[in-house]
Scaffold this active site. Structure first.
Site, PDB file in Angstrom:
ATOM      1  N   SER A   1      34.310  39.617  40.758  1.00  0.00           N
ATOM      2  CA  SER A   1      34.135  40.008  39.598  1.00  0.00           C
ATOM      3  C   SER A   1      32.571  40.206  39.192  1.00  0.00           C
ATOM      4  CB  SER A   1      35.174  39.584  38.516  1.00  0.00           C
ATOM      5  OG  SER A   1      36.314  39.826  38.934  1.00  0.00           O
TER       6      SER A   1
HETATM    7  N1  SAH Z   1      39.051  36.028  40.781  1.00  0.00           N
HETATM    8  C1  SAH Z   1      38.384  36.905  41.798  1.00  0.00           C
HETATM    9  C2  SAH Z   1      38.330  38.396  41.920  1.00  0.00           C
HETATM   10  C3  SAH Z   1      39.103  38.832  42.910  1.00  0.00           C
HETATM   11  S1  SAH Z   1      39.291  40.400  43.047  1.00  0.00           S
HETATM   12  C4  SAH Z   1      36.873  36.219  41.966  1.00  0.00           C
HETATM   13  O1  SAH Z   1      36.621  35.288  40.977  1.00  0.00           O
HETATM   14  O2  SAH Z   1      36.254  36.561  43.238  1.00  0.00           O
HETATM   15  C5  SAH Z   1      41.338  40.562  42.878  1.00  0.00           C
HETATM   16  C6  SAH Z   1      41.967  39.342  43.905  1.00  0.00           C
HETATM   17  O3  SAH Z   1      43.483  39.972  43.595  1.00  0.00           O
HETATM   18  C7  SAH Z   1      41.811  40.014  45.335  1.00  0.00           C
HETATM   19  O4  SAH Z   1      41.434  38.796  46.061  1.00  0.00           O
HETATM   20  C8  SAH Z   1      43.152  40.500  45.700  1.00  0.00           C
HETATM   21  O5  SAH Z   1      43.736  40.100  47.243  1.00  0.00           O
HETATM   22  C9  SAH Z   1      44.045  39.477  44.799  1.00  0.00           C
HETATM   23  N2  SAH Z   1      45.424  40.151  44.558  1.00  0.00           N
HETATM   24  C10 SAH Z   1      45.791  41.386  44.260  1.00  0.00           C
HETATM   25  N3  SAH Z   1      47.130  41.559  43.965  1.00  0.00           N
HETATM   26  C11 SAH Z   1      47.607  40.155  44.079  1.00  0.00           C
HETATM   27  C12 SAH Z   1      48.810  39.595  44.086  1.00  0.00           C
HETATM   28  N4  SAH Z   1      49.974  40.375  43.530  1.00  0.00           N
HETATM   29  N5  SAH Z   1      49.019  38.296  44.010  1.00  0.00           N
HETATM   30  C13 SAH Z   1      47.873  37.297  44.063  1.00  0.00           C
HETATM   31  N6  SAH Z   1      46.833  38.034  44.415  1.00  0.00           N
HETATM   32  C14 SAH Z   1      46.492  39.416  44.268  1.00  0.00           C
END
Ligand code: SAH
Length: 224
Positions: free
Chosen positions: A74
């Site tokens: 993000s």
């Molecule tokens: N917080 C992260 C940003 C991640 S982007 C950071 O600081 O880098 C969103 C993430 O959510 C992705 O890695 C994706 O695989 C995950 N995601 C999407 N749906 C999900 C679910 N149902 N359960 C767990 N993770 C999920």
């Protein structure tokens, strides 16, 4: 934290140096982030270790970056806003993050609250994130390879839940895993119309506030 022996390596140089982090903090301040606790952590945490080496020189731009497998780390402004939103009424003891991704948001949280739990559905991303937590000496993060749509019931309730992937609606099981005065922050709405919501629970009363327009990758189901 940051007990790593190769401190020079961890803290970076040139485009990944302390000066680069200081400039990012100044920029976030200009953008309206005023929580000094959050700014201090973003000023310390080496974000360049959370992206591919090829992108390290861009790690302190205020922008989202690809982390592989169609996912992104993000934008720092969004990380700061979400973190400040859960710290607003005091420091939560136990925080759940849904969507570990690179692990950066979890690491920011781990420097501010006693206990972080984080859940990721893509195992490859989770393993890389765990390596980063170990390298930085962050010992107060527990992580799990699972579908975060159901939260982490064995570890509930949480004083704060932070969802870093977008769903059309608030996820009911997550709301139920909030403690009595817990706070949930999540991007909600159809693609192109997502709003960052802050939901404050007070017993049986739930107060929702819009924090602004955002664009997160989708919250999916199942694990891979
Ligand atoms: N917080 C992260 C940003 C991640 S982007 C950071 O600081 O880098 C969103 C993430 O959510 C992705 O890695 C994706 O695989 C995950 N995601 C999407 N749906 C999900 C679910 N149902 N359960 C767990 N993770 C999920």
């Amino acid at each position: 934290m940051m007990a790593a022996s190769s401190a020079g390596d961890v803290y970076g140089r040139g485009m990944t140096s302390q000066r680069a982090r200081d400039r990012l903090v100044a920029r976030l301040r200009q953008s309206g982030i005023s929580d000094e606790r959050v700014l201090a952590v973003i000023g310390q945490l080496p974000r360049h270790l959370f992206v591919d080496e090829a992108l390290a020189s861009r790690a302190y731009e205020d922008t989202a970056l690809p982390i592989g497998l169609g996912q992104t780390i993000s934008q720092p402004y969004i990380v700061a806003m979400m973190t400040a939103a859960i710290l607003r009424n005091g420091v939560p003891q136990r925080v759940l993050e849904v969507g570990t991704g690179s692990g950066y948001q979890a690491a920011v949280l781990a420097m501010l609250v006693p206990q972080v739990h984080t859940v990721e559905r893509i195992d490859e991303l989770l393993y890389s994130a765990r390596r980063r937590f170990r390298r930085l000496g962050l010992k107060n993060i527990r992580s799990r390879h699972a579908d975060g749509n159901v939260g982490w019931s064995e570890e509930a309730p949480f004083d704060a839940i932070l969802v870093t992937a977008g769903a059309d609606e608030l996820v009911a099981p997550l709301l139920r895993q909030l403690s009595e005065h817990g706070v949930l922050v999540a991007p909600v709405g159809p693609p192109g119309q997502q709003q960052l919501l802050r939901v404050q629970r007070d017993g049986e009363n739930w107060v929702t506030e819009k924090l602004g327009a955002v664009a997160f990758v989708p919250l999916l189901g199942g694990v891979v």
